[in-house]
Motif scaffolding. Structure first.
Motif, mmCIF file in Angstrom:
data_model
loop_
_atom_site.group_PDB
_atom_site.id
_atom_site.type_symbol
_atom_site.label_atom_id
_atom_site.label_comp_id
_atom_site.label_asym_id
_atom_site.label_seq_id
_atom_site.Cartn_x
_atom_site.Cartn_y
_atom_site.Cartn_z
ATOM 1 N N MET A 154 11.943 3.275 6.412
ATOM 2 C CA MET A 154 12.135 4.949 6.394
ATOM 3 C C MET A 154 10.783 4.855 5.433
ATOM 4 S SD MET A 154 14.913 5.859 7.114
ATOM 5 C CE MET A 154 15.555 6.878 5.680
ATOM 6 N N ILE A 155 10.385 6.067 5.680
ATOM 7 C CA ILE A 155 9.042 7.065 4.845
ATOM 8 C C ILE A 155 9.287 7.974 3.887
ATOM 9 C CG2 ILE A 155 7.117 8.675 5.763
ATOM 10 C CD1 ILE A 155 7.682 7.642 8.096
ATOM 11 N N ALA A 156 9.377 6.945 2.234
ATOM 12 C CA ALA A 156 9.006 7.852 1.153
ATOM 13 C C ALA A 156 8.393 8.871 1.005
ATOM 14 C CB ALA A 156 9.635 7.450 -0.135
ATOM 15 N N PHE A 157 9.060 10.460 0.029
ATOM 16 C CA PHE A 157 7.698 11.525 -0.639
ATOM 17 C C PHE A 157 8.661 12.189 -0.916
ATOM 18 C CE2 PHE A 157 10.899 13.777 3.112
ATOM 19 C CZ PHE A 157 10.999 14.622 3.010
ATOM 20 N N PHE A 158 8.102 13.092 -2.178
ATOM 21 C CA PHE A 158 8.585 13.485 -3.375
ATOM 22 C C PHE A 158 8.439 15.311 -2.933
ATOM 23 C CE2 PHE A 158 7.300 9.181 -5.048
ATOM 24 C CZ PHE A 158 8.891 9.036 -5.591
ATOM 25 N N GLU A 187 13.126 9.392 8.153
ATOM 26 C CA GLU A 187 13.215 8.225 9.768
ATOM 27 C C GLU A 187 12.101 8.561 9.634
ATOM 28 O OE1 GLU A 187 14.879 5.899 10.786
ATOM 29 O OE2 GLU A 187 16.364 6.172 10.245
ATOM 30 N N PRO A 188 10.907 7.105 10.320
ATOM 31 C CA PRO A 188 9.311 7.603 11.141
ATOM 32 C C PRO A 188 9.702 8.404 12.303
ATOM 33 C CG PRO A 188 9.851 5.323 10.333
ATOM 34 C CD PRO A 188 11.059 5.834 10.201
ATOM 35 N N THR A 237 5.263 19.772 -2.011
ATOM 36 C CA THR A 237 5.264 18.318 -1.488
ATOM 37 C C THR A 237 4.155 17.186 -2.095
ATOM 38 O OG1 THR A 237 6.490 19.379 -0.023
ATOM 39 C CG2 THR A 237 6.068 17.290 0.976
ATOM 40 N N ILE A 238 4.599 15.677 -1.679
ATOM 41 C CA ILE A 238 3.964 14.868 -2.446
ATOM 42 C C ILE A 238 4.439 13.991 -1.200
ATOM 43 C CG2 ILE A 238 2.789 13.250 -3.839
ATOM 44 C CD1 ILE A 238 4.264 14.859 -6.158
ATOM 45 N N ILE A 239 3.346 13.875 -0.201
ATOM 46 C CA ILE A 239 3.130 12.271 0.754
ATOM 47 C C ILE A 239 2.877 10.796 -0.142
ATOM 48 C CG2 ILE A 239 2.552 11.550 3.286
ATOM 49 C CD1 ILE A 239 4.298 14.186 3.120
ATOM 50 N N THR A 240 3.649 9.962 -0.013
ATOM 51 C CA THR A 240 3.204 8.346 -0.227
ATOM 52 C C THR A 240 2.615 7.964 0.782
ATOM 53 O OG1 THR A 240 5.523 7.990 -0.072
ATOM 54 C CG2 THR A 240 5.061 8.915 -2.390
ATOM 55 N N PHE A 241 1.997 6.989 0.294
ATOM 56 C CA PHE A 241 1.582 5.549 1.228
ATOM 57 C C PHE A 241 2.245 4.341 0.953
ATOM 58 C CE2 PHE A 241 -1.895 8.547 0.877
ATOM 59 C CZ PHE A 241 -2.404 9.735 2.289
ATOM 60 N N LYS A 242 1.837 4.259 0.415
ATOM 61 C CA LYS A 242 2.901 2.438 -0.022
ATOM 62 C C LYS A 242 2.876 2.430 -1.606
ATOM 63 C CE LYS A 242 1.255 -2.218 0.389
ATOM 64 N NZ LYS A 242 -0.166 -2.489 1.024
ATOM 65 N N ALA A 243 4.283 1.710 -1.592
ATOM 66 C CA ALA A 243 4.463 1.313 -2.644
ATOM 67 C C ALA A 243 4.381 -0.381 -2.997
ATOM 68 C CB ALA A 243 5.718 1.056 -2.881
ATOM 69 N N PHE A 244 3.966 -0.255 -4.641
ATOM 70 C CA PHE A 244 3.274 -1.340 -4.910
ATOM 71 C C PHE A 244 3.985 -2.358 -5.888
ATOM 72 C CE2 PHE A 244 -0.223 1.044 -3.354
ATOM 73 C CZ PHE A 244 -0.853 0.243 -3.467
#
Length: 78
Positions: free
Chosen positions: A1-5, A47-48, A71-78
């Motif tokens: 899954m792809i997360a964004f805000f 979904e991707p 919209t804020i696209i995210t890349f990676k969660a740490f």
């Protein structure tokens, strides 16, 4: 899954109605009220391969009471 805000600016007095509409649609993972330039911060998962621009345009921006979105696209969660 792809997360964004998505930060959402609501028409005056409509933030709670917009938040309720998002919750009723069951498309958001988390919905927060915020202070500052925007009234809500909403986390979504798709979904991707999903076109995020179309998702926001068709699923979020059409909710009555929304004035503007960021919209804020995210890349990676740490």
């Amino acid at each position: 899954m792809i997360a964004f805000f998505v930060q959402i600016k609501c028409q005056l007095g409509k933030a709670y109605q917009v938040a309720a509409a998002l919750a009723d649609r069951e498309i958001a993972s988390e919905i927060y009220s915020t202070a500052g330039n925007f009234d809500l911060l909403v986390k979504f998962y798709v979904e991707p391969g999903t076109d995020i621009g179309h998702f926001v345009n068709e699923q979020v921006q059409l909710i009555p009471g929304i004035q503007d979105t960021h919209t804020i696209i995210t890349f990676k969660a740490f």
